[in-house]
Motif scaffolding. Structure first.
Motif, mmCIF file in Angstrom:
data_model
loop_
_atom_site.group_PDB
_atom_site.id
_atom_site.type_symbol
_atom_site.label_atom_id
_atom_site.label_comp_id
_atom_site.label_asym_id
_atom_site.label_seq_id
_atom_site.Cartn_x
_atom_site.Cartn_y
_atom_site.Cartn_z
ATOM 1 N N ARG A 54 -60.861 27.290 115.342
ATOM 2 C CA ARG A 54 -60.842 27.823 116.629
ATOM 3 C C ARG A 54 -59.589 27.691 117.598
ATOM 4 N N PHE A 55 -58.831 26.713 117.359
ATOM 5 C CA PHE A 55 -57.682 26.680 118.139
ATOM 6 C C PHE A 55 -56.703 27.850 117.551
ATOM 7 N N ARG A 72 -57.444 30.563 116.412
ATOM 8 C CA ARG A 72 -57.890 31.995 116.744
ATOM 9 C C ARG A 72 -57.309 32.261 118.240
ATOM 10 N N THR A 73 -56.928 31.458 118.965
ATOM 11 C CA THR A 73 -56.461 31.667 120.547
ATOM 12 C C THR A 73 -54.937 31.177 120.460
ATOM 13 N N ILE A 74 -54.278 31.042 119.315
ATOM 14 C CA ILE A 74 -53.101 30.249 119.260
ATOM 15 C C ILE A 74 -52.103 30.738 120.245
ATOM 16 N N TRP A 75 -51.960 32.455 120.539
ATOM 17 C CA TRP A 75 -51.053 32.434 121.606
ATOM 18 C C TRP A 75 -51.223 32.220 122.902
ATOM 19 N N GLN A 76 -52.467 32.322 123.285
ATOM 20 C CA GLN A 76 -52.919 31.803 124.549
ATOM 21 C C GLN A 76 -52.652 30.413 124.756
ATOM 22 N N SER A 77 -52.987 29.614 123.539
ATOM 23 C CA SER A 77 -52.680 28.121 123.490
ATOM 24 C C SER A 77 -51.363 27.708 123.933
ATOM 25 N N SER A 116 -49.230 29.208 127.571
ATOM 26 C CA SER A 116 -49.232 28.655 128.799
ATOM 27 C C SER A 116 -48.452 27.294 128.998
ATOM 28 N N ASN A 123 -58.867 19.122 125.081
ATOM 29 C CA ASN A 123 -59.208 19.307 123.680
ATOM 30 C C ASN A 123 -60.121 18.389 123.280
ATOM 31 N N LYS A 128 -53.513 19.368 117.934
ATOM 32 C CA LYS A 128 -53.269 20.418 118.776
ATOM 33 C C LYS A 128 -52.090 19.903 119.788
#
Length: 253
Positions: free
Chosen positions: A16-17, A19-24, A27, A75, A113
């Motif tokens: 799940r992390f 899948r949105t790694i660039w967003q995570s 920031s 998280n 994470k």
């Protein structure tokens, strides 16, 4: 111990992390750049050094701890709260896995994470200042222990929260202020004696102090106290989680 259950929960959370790694990643890295611009350039121009350490380098451990604490709690809380929100938590409760396996899967993923993002911040800092790590082993030890401890705290918050508003109360109103007041951007020795004593009542100060010691061989409190503080926090959180699973508090509502 059912290691298969731990591995399944861990892999699910990490997928799940990623899948949105660039967003995570974007920031926290952007926030780090802004901190260096504001604190390193603006304030660093007035505060040249702290106990012989360039101010830009001095704030690196504080920035890493700020991110680790925020990311670990966030998280850890969201990981277990979402199954509660969607009703799938009962699948974990009836599965052939005890509270230790469920906790380990979610908490280890949350800590992983936070640690990954902390290393990205460390790498980002090399573009702004020169950072030397005096005790690499203890740096890793404090990083892992702190991420694990606050992921446990986040896990408890996720079990306690009844809505998304409650999920954000502790990270925003408690954790972040404690980090800023815990010496993330200054040394407690810079404060007047009375306020230095008050600052030492803040448990986060001990974590940041130990982590900064691993970088610069300087600390506001003895390193042994820093290790004791993080160990005590892990023990208290584990005791609380065990009680929650044994009593079903906030799990079967």
């Amino acid at each position: 111990m059912n290691t298969g259950a731990i591995r399944s929960i861990y892999n699910h959370e990490m997928q799940r992390f990623f899948r949105t790694i660039w967003q995570s990643i974007a920031s926290p890295v952007l926030s780090t750049v802004l901190y260096f611009v504001v604190f390193g350039a603006a304030i660093g121009g007035r505060i040249q050094s702290v106990e012989g350490i360039a101010y830009g380098a001095f704030i690196v451990p504080g920035l890493m701890m700020l991110t680790v604490l925020q990311q670990s709690v966030s998280n850890g809380s969201f990981g277990i709260y979402f199954p509660k929100f969607s009703g799938t938590i009962y699948e974990y409760l009836v599965a052939p896995a005890g509270w230790i396996e469920v906790t380990a899967g979610f908490v280890c993923a949350a800590a992983s994470k936070a640690i990954l993002i902390a290393f990205l911040i460390l790498i980002t800092s090399f573009f702004f200042v020169g950072v030397h790590i005096a005790h690499p082993f203890w740096m890793l030890a404090f990083l892992f222990l702190t991420a694990f401890a606050f992921s446990l705290l986040g896990f408890i918050i996720g079990l306690w929260a009844k809505n998304f508003e409650q999920l954000q109360v502790v990270p925003l109103m408690v954790v972040t202020p404690l980090v800023f007041l815990g010496g993330a951007f200054y040394s407690a020795s810079m404060l007047p004696p009375f306020w230095e004593a008050v600052a030492k009542l803040n448990p986060v100060l001990y974590l940041i102090s130990g982590f900064r010691w691993s970088f610069f061989d300087m600390a506001d409190v003895p390193v042994g106290l820093s290790l004791f503080a993080v160990g005590l926090m892990i023990a208290l959180c584990m005791f609380a989680i065990r009680w929650i699973f044994l009593t079903g508090w906030r799990l079967r509502e």
